[in-house]
Design an enzyme around this catalytic site. Structure first.
Site, short mmCIF file in Angstrom:
data_model
loop_
_atom_site.label_atom_id
_atom_site.label_comp_id
_atom_site.label_asym_id
_atom_site.label_seq_id
_atom_site.Cartn_x
_atom_site.Cartn_y
_atom_site.Cartn_z
N HIS A 132 0.81 -1.21 0.00
CA HIS A 132 0.00 0.00 0.00
C HIS A 132 0.85 1.27 0.00
CE1 HIS A 132 0.73 0.97 4.30
NE2 HIS A 132 0.79 -0.34 4.44
N HIS A 141 12.66 -0.99 -12.21
CA HIS A 141 12.48 -2.42 -12.46
C HIS A 141 12.51 -3.14 -11.12
CE1 HIS A 141 13.90 -6.23 -14.89
NE2 HIS A 141 12.95 -6.51 -13.99
#
Length: 209
Positions: A132, A141
């Site tokens: 979250h 990446h």
């Protein structure tokens, strides 16, 4: 993803093959690949175009830069004004309150939780977990099996290695490298490589090309 436009993938290597299968699994149409550094004529049954001028004539297509290098994706994105799409594997979970930037790829088994913000041209690789309110800037990446706990911030171009983990609230700078399996428990400055458990600084570059 845009359901009305076919896709062209910029890069016909292994990463491109994975993205093409994500798009096919999601019911997308792939027009082909562009790659001027290969003699391949097709990949997984899709044509490979070697001349960018030719492929520019294919109107109404979405592009994805299917190259693993963060630096290369930025260079291509800056140099080419394509219409970019996204690739979301149907076996990933993306919270309805999360934001995914254009050009980004979400692979199988990825979980992106509430109010996470993913920048443009990012790669969230197989089985990565983004909890979250994480914020990932452009060209990040996150490698297979890596896990970011809640409220983690990751700067532009940073590469999170396979199986790495980051505790809640940590801020990782831009163009960093987080080594495979590292456990990041404190903030990481820009242009820094960290490795180990807990993660320690291996080197810091003054600039990034």
């Amino acid at each position: 993803m845009n359901n009305n436009k076919p896709y062209i993938l910029f890069g016909a290597g292994g990463h491109g093959m994975v993205i093409s299968e994500i798009l096919l699994a999601a019911g997308m149409n792939i027009k082909g690949f562009f790659d001027d550094r290969t003699s391949k004529k097709e990949v997984l049954g899709c044509p490979v175009f070697n001349a960018l001028d030719t492929i520019r004539q294919l109107d109404h297509c979405c592009w994805i830069i299917s190259i693993g290098s963060n630096e290369a994706r930025k260079r291509i994105a800056v140099s080419n004004q394509f219409i970019y799409g996204t690739a979301l594997h149907p076996k990933s979970y993306v919270s309805p309150s999360a934001i995914i930037g254009i050009g980004s790829v979400v692979m199988a088994g990825v979980s992106i939780n509430a109010k996470a913000q993913i920048g443009q041209h990012c790669i969230l690789n197989t089985g990565a977990n983004i909890d979250h309110e994480c914020v990932l800037e452009d060209f990040v990446h996150v490698s297979p099996g890596a896990s970011l706990a809640g409220n983690v911030t990751v700067g532009e171009g940073t590469h999170i290695g396979t199986g790495a983990s980051v505790i809640p609230g940590v801020r990782i700078g831009k163009w960093c490298i987080i080594g495979a399996g590292a456990a990041v428990i404190r903030d990481v400055p820009d242009f820094t490589t960290v490795v180990g458990v807990p993660a320690r600084i291996l080197k810091t570059e003054k600039t990034h090309e």
